[in-house]
Design a protein around this motif. Structure first.
Motif, PDB file in Angstrom:
ATOM      1  N   ILE A 108       0.848  -1.189   0.000  1.00 26.22           N
ATOM      2  CA  ILE A 108       0.000   0.000   0.000  1.00 26.22           C
ATOM      3  C   ILE A 108       0.882   1.237   0.000  1.00 26.22           C
ATOM      4  O   ILE A 108       1.985   1.239   0.576  1.00 26.22           O
ATOM      5  CB  ILE A 108      -0.956  -0.007   1.215  1.00 26.22           C
ATOM      6  N   ALA A 133      -7.116  -5.189  -3.941  1.00 24.19           N
ATOM      7  CA  ALA A 133      -6.513  -4.872  -5.241  1.00 24.19           C
ATOM      8  C   ALA A 133      -7.571  -4.266  -6.130  1.00 24.19           C
ATOM      9  O   ALA A 133      -8.593  -4.897  -6.409  1.00 24.19           O
ATOM     10  CB  ALA A 133      -5.925  -6.124  -5.880  1.00 24.19           C
ATOM     11  N   LYS A 156      -3.334  -0.977  -5.054  1.00 23.76           N
ATOM     12  CA  LYS A 156      -3.939  -1.319  -3.768  1.00 23.76           C
ATOM     13  C   LYS A 156      -4.617  -0.088  -3.173  1.00 23.76           C
ATOM     14  O   LYS A 156      -4.036   1.003  -3.144  1.00 23.76           O
ATOM     15  CB  LYS A 156      -2.878  -1.846  -2.804  1.00 23.76           C
ATOM     16  N   SER A 158      -7.788  -7.669   4.986  1.00 19.09           N
ATOM     17  CA  SER A 158      -7.454  -7.672   3.556  1.00 19.09           C
ATOM     18  C   SER A 158      -8.362  -8.662   2.851  1.00 19.09           C
ATOM     19  O   SER A 158      -8.821  -9.649   3.448  1.00 19.09           O
ATOM     20  CB  SER A 158      -5.984  -8.050   3.325  1.00 19.09           C
TER      21      SER A 158
END
Length: 343
Positions: free
Chosen positions: A47, A97, A104, A130
């Motif tokens: 990120i 994604a 990201k 995530s």
């Protein structure tokens, strides 16, 4: 207003606009108020600052900082969110994604409405999380439907394969032919291994005898190791002595050659010294050659003598009757007069 004041104001405005532009490029608008929230991730999944923070596809802020904490066990990510956005307790900040290129972003996932009892203040920590590419870009219901379709398709393929294997009324099916060929191949392989086993069993005596002979040879070599070592040492010593002998002989010949060269150079030096002494004496006027080089009168006398001898020789050739036999003075004068008359 003076020009200096105008230039100063212009410079201040340019600096302010530059700072605002840099912040705006990074995703932060300094003209709007915002709140900061923090998330600690085990892995930030690449990120970056200025990455978008979204809720149901709507941008509500950006990532203003990514920092590796002391000990390198966690990553602290700072979220800069809109001032009027209410963040309930239990909100998950999920990294996902955004497309196939791997960009990201962070998605805020709120708890159900009936569980939103308390709102977080600025500076609070959110729950990390995530999601994969499919989970982030395909809704859960659609993903379940796709999985159901795939399961039904696989079930049909498996049923068709099972029926082909268990159907005895169709012996010419490709699957059964393949299995039959595989069975024949395994049978041939088993037969070949059995034949190889029999061949090894019949030749075991010869193989054992060969191994025994080989063992005896190695034992003989091991028992003779000391003798072989002595032979090698002797050969090494002999070659060393031979090299030394050749080297000594060569050095002796070189010494003799150098001694002869020194003797020759000594004689040449003596001869050059003698020649040098002779030249020195000649330059000093010693000896016949020296006097000849240094004395002009001797040179003149020798030159006169040479001229007289030359004249006598010419006259002797021209008028030999004047000298053979030797005549008296009067007779010679008479011959001279006769010669003068003839001329």
């Amino acid at each position: 207003m003076s020009n200096e004041i105008k230039i100063a104001l212009l410079a201040i405005v340019a600096i302010v606009l530059s700072i605002w532009g840099i912040k705006f490029i990074k995703g932060k608008n300094i003209l709007t108020r915002s709140n900061l929230y923090y998330v600690e991730y085990e892995d930030a999944l690449s990120i970056q600052t200025s990455s978008a923070v979204v809720i149901q596809g709507v941008s509500v802020g950006f990532v203003s900082g990514v920092k590796l904490l002391e000990g390198a066990d966690k990553v602290l990510v700072t979220l800069d969110l809109n001032k009027d956005l209410q963040i309930p307790k239990g909100t998950r900040a999920e990294i996902f994604a955004n497309g196939f290129m791997g960009t990201k972003n962070i998605r805020l996932h709120f708890p159900p409405v009936d569980q939103r009892q308390e709102m977080l203040k600025s500076g609070s920590y959110l729950i990390p999380g995530s999601v994969g590419f499919l989970g982030a870009n395909i809704p859960q219901e659609e993903l379940k439907q796709y999985m159901k379709i795939i399961q039904e398709g696989l079930k049909g393929v498996i049923d068709t394969l099972n029926s082909s294997l268990t159907d005895n009324n169709n012996p010419n099916s490709p699957v059964k032919k393949s299995l039959k060929n595989l069975e024949l191949t395994l049978a041939n392989l088993q037969s070949a291994t059995a034949a190889a086993d029999r061949m090894l069993a019949s030749s075991s005596g010869n193989i054992n005898g060969s191994l025994k002979n080989l063992n005896e040879i190695t034992q003989s070599l091991a028992s003779s190791k000391a003798k072989i070592g002595n032979i090698i040492d002797n050969a090494d010593k002999f070659s060393g002595q031979l090299n030394q002998m050749d080297l000594k002989k060569t050095m002796t010949e070189v010494d003799q050659t150098i001694a002869g060269l020194k003797n020759t150079l000594g004689k040449a030096d003596q001869a050059l010294n003698s020649v040098g002494g002779l030249v020195t004496d000649m330059q000093a006027g010693k000896g016949t050659l020296g006097r000849l080089l240094k004395s002009d009168s001797l040179y003149n006398e020798i030159s006169k003598f040479s001229n007289s001898a030359d004249s006598l020789s010419k006259d002797l050739k021209k008028r030999p009757y004047r000298y053979i036999p030797l005549k008296g003075r009067k007779r010679v004068l008479r011959y001279d007069k006769q010669d003068a008359v003839k001329q």
